[in-house]
Scaffold this motif. Structure first.
Motif, PDB file in Angstrom:
ATOM      1  N   ARG A  51       0.834  -1.210   0.000  1.00  0.00           N
ATOM      2  CA  ARG A  51       0.000   0.000   0.000  1.00  0.00           C
ATOM      3  C   ARG A  51       0.869   1.261   0.000  1.00  0.00           C
ATOM      4  O   ARG A  51       0.589   2.223  -0.703  1.00  0.00           O
ATOM      5  N   GLU A  52       1.941   1.247   0.781  1.00  0.00           N
ATOM      6  CA  GLU A  52       2.854   2.394   0.823  1.00  0.00           C
ATOM      7  C   GLU A  52       3.540   2.586  -0.529  1.00  0.00           C
ATOM      8  O   GLU A  52       3.683   3.710  -1.008  1.00  0.00           O
ATOM      9  N   THR A 106       1.638   4.468  -3.179  1.00  0.00           N
ATOM     10  CA  THR A 106       1.588   5.935  -3.040  1.00  0.00           C
ATOM     11  C   THR A 106       2.770   6.588  -3.764  1.00  0.00           C
ATOM     12  O   THR A 106       2.795   7.806  -3.908  1.00  0.00           O
TER      13      THR A 106
END
Length: 144
Positions: A67-68, A71
């Motif tokens: 998820r990081e 970004t």
């Protein structure tokens, strides 16, 4: 695992690994040619659509790291923007027995080039001359 497009030509797997390391532990990182480069009909396709593009698969230990990493879409790798998206496939793990174990082996691998589809009629000295002209230096070993 995330899928990364538009990897700069000069970027190594170590560069890609280091770029994503802050997201979490990187389990595996692979860089290769893009099997589906942008076509001239793609939206925003410009004059560079014929250039070879590179992609990477970066596998993480945790979903939070993935998820990081997502970004980081649009972030700069070696000064060029990259595209980061979820991968639809998993990275196949490398057999650890095939990896270089010493600094000397790593350095030798970094200097090794594999050439395919060489015409069987090409002589060793002809291929050596052509490769030395491209490499701007001596070829240490050539195996046909």
């Amino acid at each position: 695992t995330v899928y990364v497009r538009e990897i700069p030509a000069g970027a190594s797997e170590a560069d890609v690994h280091d770029h994503f390391y802050t997201c979490g532990a990187v389990r595996e990182c692979r860089v290769s040619a893009d099997p589906h480069p942008p076509s001239k009909t793609d939206a925003g396709a410009g004059p560079d659509t014929n250039k070879k593009t590179r992609v990477a698969f970066v596998a993480f230990e945790t979903e939070n790291a993935v998820r990081e990493a997502l970004t980081m879409d649009g972030s700069l790798l070696l000064g060029e923007p990259i595209q980061v998206m979820p991968s639809r496939t998993e990275v196949m793990p490398v057999n650890p027995g095939l990896l270089p174990r010493t600094e000397e082996e790593r350095e030798r691998c970094a200097r090794t080039v594999y050439v395919s589809n060489v015409d069987p009629d090409v002589r060793s000295n002809e291929l050596r001359s052509a490769l030395e002209a491209i490499a701007d230096g001596k070829i240490a070993a050539l195996h046909l």
